[in-house]
Design an enzyme around this catalytic site. Sequence first.
Site, short mmCIF file in Angstrom:
data_model
loop_
_atom_site.label_atom_id
_atom_site.label_comp_id
_atom_site.label_asym_id
_atom_site.label_seq_id
_atom_site.Cartn_x
_atom_site.Cartn_y
_atom_site.Cartn_z
N HIS A 378 0.81 -1.22 0.00
CA HIS A 378 0.00 0.00 0.00
C HIS A 378 0.85 1.27 0.00
O HIS A 378 0.31 2.37 -0.14
CB HIS A 378 -0.96 -0.01 1.20
CG HIS A 378 -2.27 0.69 0.92
ND1 HIS A 378 -2.49 1.43 -0.22
CD2 HIS A 378 -3.43 0.74 1.62
CE1 HIS A 378 -3.71 1.92 -0.20
NE2 HIS A 378 -4.30 1.51 0.91
N ASP A 382 -2.35 1.76 -4.84
CA ASP A 382 -3.61 2.12 -4.19
C ASP A 382 -4.69 1.10 -4.52
O ASP A 382 -4.55 0.28 -5.42
CB ASP A 382 -4.05 3.54 -4.58
CG ASP A 382 -4.10 3.73 -6.08
OD1 ASP A 382 -4.55 2.79 -6.77
OD2 ASP A 382 -3.68 4.79 -6.57
#
Length: 408
Positions: A378, A382
Amino acid sequence: MCELNDCTTRYVKEGDTVSQFDSICEVQSDKASVTITSRYDGVIKKLYYNLDDIAYVGKPLVDIETEALKDSEEDVVETPAVPHDEHTHQEIKGQKTLATPAVRRLAMENNIKLSEVVGSGKDGRILKEDILNYLEKQTGAILPPSPKAEIMPPPPTPKDRTTPIPISKPLVFTGKDRTEPIKGFHKTMVKTMSAALKIPHFGYCDEVDLTELVKLREELKPIAFARGVKLSFMPFFLKAASLGLLQFPILNASVDESCQNITYKASHNIGIAMDTEQGLLVPNVKNVQICSVFEIASELNRLQKLGSLGQLGTTDLTGGTFTLSNIGSIGGTYAKPIILPPEVAIGAVGSIKALPRFNEKGEVYKARIMNVSWSADHRIIDGATMSRFSNLWKSYLENPAFMLLDLK
Ligand code: COA
């Protein structure tokens, strides 16, 4: 610091007579296992390690008393650092004899001197067939099936994948705790997973309707089988992932430790989590972006065979850029896959199950449903990117004909 290798199989005991190139033992490092062969003709005088002991690189492994050195001192075979090239070569009277450790072992088990066998492989490499032919000439023995036939299972029959797998091992209750060192490939798992813990994982799951793919594979499976290859679902999953990675290259990237730079990898070397006797291994299929589904299947067969023999080499186990884990071949619906650093994304698929679903007309039909769980780093990926990639992967698998448009 010393490198360590675990002694996993021993082919000799003290007092045994050995010839050059006879197998002495197998050692396993955290990357590969390799057969150590004798450099000398002689008698085994001392073994320095027991089975599963940790052998130190460069330290004596075994003492061999040779004719020349009788009554004086013994020659010593040392523990090499593994992995080295699995396809080893040795000098015999100024002549090179090329053969894999498995072939050397076969020769040893049948008391065949490699120097007497003519190799039909590249550069005179001695192949398993050469040993078997030699044996046949010597003894009139009937040849076992060819290696291709060995990997071929009986013709496929439809099976109900939801049937639970019976417990095949006897249950043993000792009533005592047992502590043992973590060795070999398990040590790699400790290192890799500890590093993976530093990555903030983003999870994303979906279900995929494989009704069409199940039909297509049923059609293609006998054709692939006739061409010597077992065709499972994985080659389609890998090819669809590679087509997706072409559009979302950030998922086939790596980040440096301080997370300052992203490297977009040119090759799609897709790792497959593999359940082997030695534990979890992740060999990868190289350059999936330029492979056909058939070529991926063939490579997967090769890796599975090596995995089952405990012979996966460093090249197969390194250089992965993205990973897919098929836990569904064992069971289960969902997983929470852990990224293998320096990779940035991984997918895990569950079992394909027959479940009721609605078609466009609102009618219920028997669908073949599989769940997929993705994890992505992350810090650089995204949720929207992961979701778009997953949608594309899913569309290729739900409509396999779409893949044809983009296959090269
Ligand atoms: N659902 C239902 N059936 C499945 C399936 C799934 N998700 N995945 C495979 N199958 C079927 C195959 O199609 C094949 O059927 P067939 O005999 O009719 O052709 C059968 O199960 C055996 O397949 P397998 O030999 O396992 O091949 P594969 O290409 O599907 O999988 C590996 C290869 C290496 C991934 C698999 O053998 C393996 O090791 N799985 C475990 C992975 C693991 O441990 N993951 C956890 C990591 S933490």
